[in-house]
Design a protein around this motif. Structure first.
Motif, PDB file in Angstrom:
ATOM      1  N   SER A 104      -9.097  17.622  -9.630  1.00 50.63           N
ATOM      2  CA  SER A 104      -7.664  17.369  -9.747  1.00 50.63           C
ATOM      3  C   SER A 104      -7.331  15.991  -9.184  1.00 50.63           C
ATOM      4  N   ASP A 105      -6.252  15.433  -9.674  1.00 55.49           N
ATOM      5  CA  ASP A 105      -5.798  14.124  -9.221  1.00 55.49           C
ATOM      6  C   ASP A 105      -5.458  14.157  -7.732  1.00 55.49           C
ATOM      7  N   ALA A 106      -4.763  15.184  -7.294  1.00 56.57           N
ATOM      8  CA  ALA A 106      -4.358  15.266  -5.887  1.00 56.57           C
ATOM      9  C   ALA A 106      -5.570  15.331  -4.962  1.00 56.57           C
ATOM     10  N   GLU A 107      -6.536  16.144  -5.332  1.00 55.27           N
ATOM     11  CA  GLU A 107      -7.743  16.282  -4.512  1.00 55.27           C
ATOM     12  C   GLU A 107      -8.514  14.965  -4.453  1.00 55.27           C
ATOM     13  N   ALA A 108      -8.727  14.353  -5.591  1.00 56.41           N
ATOM     14  CA  ALA A 108      -9.484  13.099  -5.635  1.00 56.41           C
ATOM     15  C   ALA A 108      -8.758  12.002  -4.855  1.00 56.41           C
ATOM     16  N   ALA A 109      -7.445  11.915  -5.001  1.00 56.35           N
ATOM     17  CA  ALA A 109      -6.680  10.898  -4.279  1.00 56.35           C
ATOM     18  C   ALA A 109      -6.815  11.074  -2.772  1.00 56.35           C
ATOM     19  N   GLU A 110      -6.764  12.299  -2.312  1.00 53.44           N
ATOM     20  CA  GLU A 110      -6.908  12.560  -0.876  1.00 53.44           C
ATOM     21  C   GLU A 110      -8.296  12.147  -0.384  1.00 53.44           C
ATOM     22  N   ILE A 111      -9.321  12.513  -1.128  1.00 50.93           N
ATOM     23  CA  ILE A 111     -10.690  12.167  -0.736  1.00 50.93           C
ATOM     24  C   ILE A 111     -10.894  10.659  -0.778  1.00 50.93           C
ATOM     25  N   VAL A 112     -10.396  10.011  -1.806  1.00 46.21           N
ATOM     26  CA  VAL A 112     -10.502   8.553  -1.907  1.00 46.21           C
ATOM     27  C   VAL A 112      -9.854   7.895  -0.694  1.00 46.21           C
ATOM     28  N   GLY A 113      -8.687   8.359  -0.324  1.00 47.47           N
ATOM     29  CA  GLY A 113      -8.000   7.798   0.839  1.00 47.47           C
ATOM     30  C   GLY A 113      -8.794   7.970   2.128  1.00 47.47           C
ATOM     31  N   LEU A 114      -9.355   9.153   2.312  1.00 43.53           N
ATOM     32  CA  LEU A 114     -10.160   9.407   3.506  1.00 43.53           C
ATOM     33  C   LEU A 114     -11.408   8.527   3.532  1.00 43.53           C
ATOM     34  N   LYS A 119      -9.192   9.534 -16.825  1.00 49.55           N
ATOM     35  CA  LYS A 119      -8.730  10.900 -16.565  1.00 49.55           C
ATOM     36  C   LYS A 119      -7.206  10.985 -16.486  1.00 49.55           C
ATOM     37  N   GLN A 120      -6.546   9.843 -16.537  1.00 50.24           N
ATOM     38  CA  GLN A 120      -5.091   9.758 -16.417  1.00 50.24           C
ATOM     39  C   GLN A 120      -4.621  10.349 -15.088  1.00 50.24           C
ATOM     40  N   TRP A 121      -5.240   9.882 -14.016  1.00 49.27           N
ATOM     41  CA  TRP A 121      -4.926  10.335 -12.665  1.00 49.27           C
ATOM     42  C   TRP A 121      -4.179   9.236 -11.915  1.00 49.27           C
ATOM     43  N   PRO A 122      -2.866   9.250 -11.925  1.00 53.43           N
ATOM     44  CA  PRO A 122      -2.098   8.175 -11.289  1.00 53.43           C
ATOM     45  C   PRO A 122      -2.225   8.139  -9.763  1.00 53.43           C
ATOM     46  N   ARG A 123      -2.322   9.282  -9.118  1.00 53.77           N
ATOM     47  CA  ARG A 123      -2.426   9.277  -7.647  1.00 53.77           C
ATOM     48  C   ARG A 123      -3.764   8.689  -7.200  1.00 53.77           C
ATOM     49  N   THR A 124      -4.817   9.040  -7.888  1.00 51.18           N
ATOM     50  CA  THR A 124      -6.128   8.496  -7.556  1.00 51.18           C
ATOM     51  C   THR A 124      -6.172   7.014  -7.869  1.00 51.18           C
ATOM     52  N   SER A 125      -5.609   6.619  -8.984  1.00 46.59           N
ATOM     53  CA  SER A 125      -5.538   5.196  -9.345  1.00 46.59           C
ATOM     54  C   SER A 125      -4.793   4.413  -8.278  1.00 46.59           C
ATOM     55  N   ALA A 126      -3.710   4.966  -7.792  1.00 46.70           N
ATOM     56  CA  ALA A 126      -2.929   4.289  -6.744  1.00 46.70           C
ATOM     57  C   ALA A 126      -3.724   4.198  -5.442  1.00 46.70           C
ATOM     58  N   ALA A 127      -4.436   5.273  -5.100  1.00 45.84           N
ATOM     59  CA  ALA A 127      -5.248   5.259  -3.873  1.00 45.84           C
ATOM     60  C   ALA A 127      -6.347   4.201  -3.971  1.00 45.84           C
ATOM     61  N   LEU A 128      -6.935   4.060  -5.138  1.00 42.76           N
ATOM     62  CA  LEU A 128      -7.980   3.058  -5.333  1.00 42.76           C
ATOM     63  C   LEU A 128      -7.409   1.646  -5.334  1.00 42.76           C
ATOM     64  N   ALA A 129      -6.220   1.473  -5.893  1.00 41.81           N
ATOM     65  CA  ALA A 129      -5.601   0.158  -5.949  1.00 41.81           C
ATOM     66  C   ALA A 129      -5.218  -0.339  -4.561  1.00 41.81           C
ATOM     67  N   GLY A 130      -4.960   0.590  -3.672  1.00 40.35           N
ATOM     68  CA  GLY A 130      -4.591   0.229  -2.306  1.00 40.35           C
ATOM     69  C   GLY A 130      -5.758  -0.244  -1.478  1.00 40.35           C
TER      70      GLY A 130
END
Length: 78
Positions: free
Chosen positions: A30-40, A66-77
């Motif tokens: 999921s986008d939410a899960e991946a974004a959280e892990i990416v951030g950590l 995958k069209q995951w905006p939260r993960t994309s944002a976490a990676l862009a940061g």
């Protein structure tokens, strides 16, 4: 993931650790899960751009596909 990081796990301590972010995005469910892990992971020093030799796509390219905006944002940061 947070528990491992709290106990001092680093990219250098993991076999093929440099691609942990890639693995999280590629195999995330999921986008939410991946974004959280990416951030950590990126917050603890893992690369946001490393990719394995057998698949040169970056984590950002995978997240976009995958069209995951939260993960994309976490990676862009990072």
């Amino acid at each position: 993931m947070a528990t491992a990081l709290a106990h001092g796990v680093t990219p250098e301590a993991c076999p093929n650790g440099e691609t942990a972010v890639w693995e999280a995005v590629q195999h995330g469910t999921s986008d939410a899960e991946a974004a959280e892990i990416v951030g950590l992971l990126t917050g603890a020093g893992w690369s946001a751009t490393a990719a394995p030799t057998y698949d040169p796509r970056t984590p950002a390219e995978i997240a976009a596909a995958k069209q995951w905006p939260r993960t994309s944002a976490a990676l862009a940061g990072r």
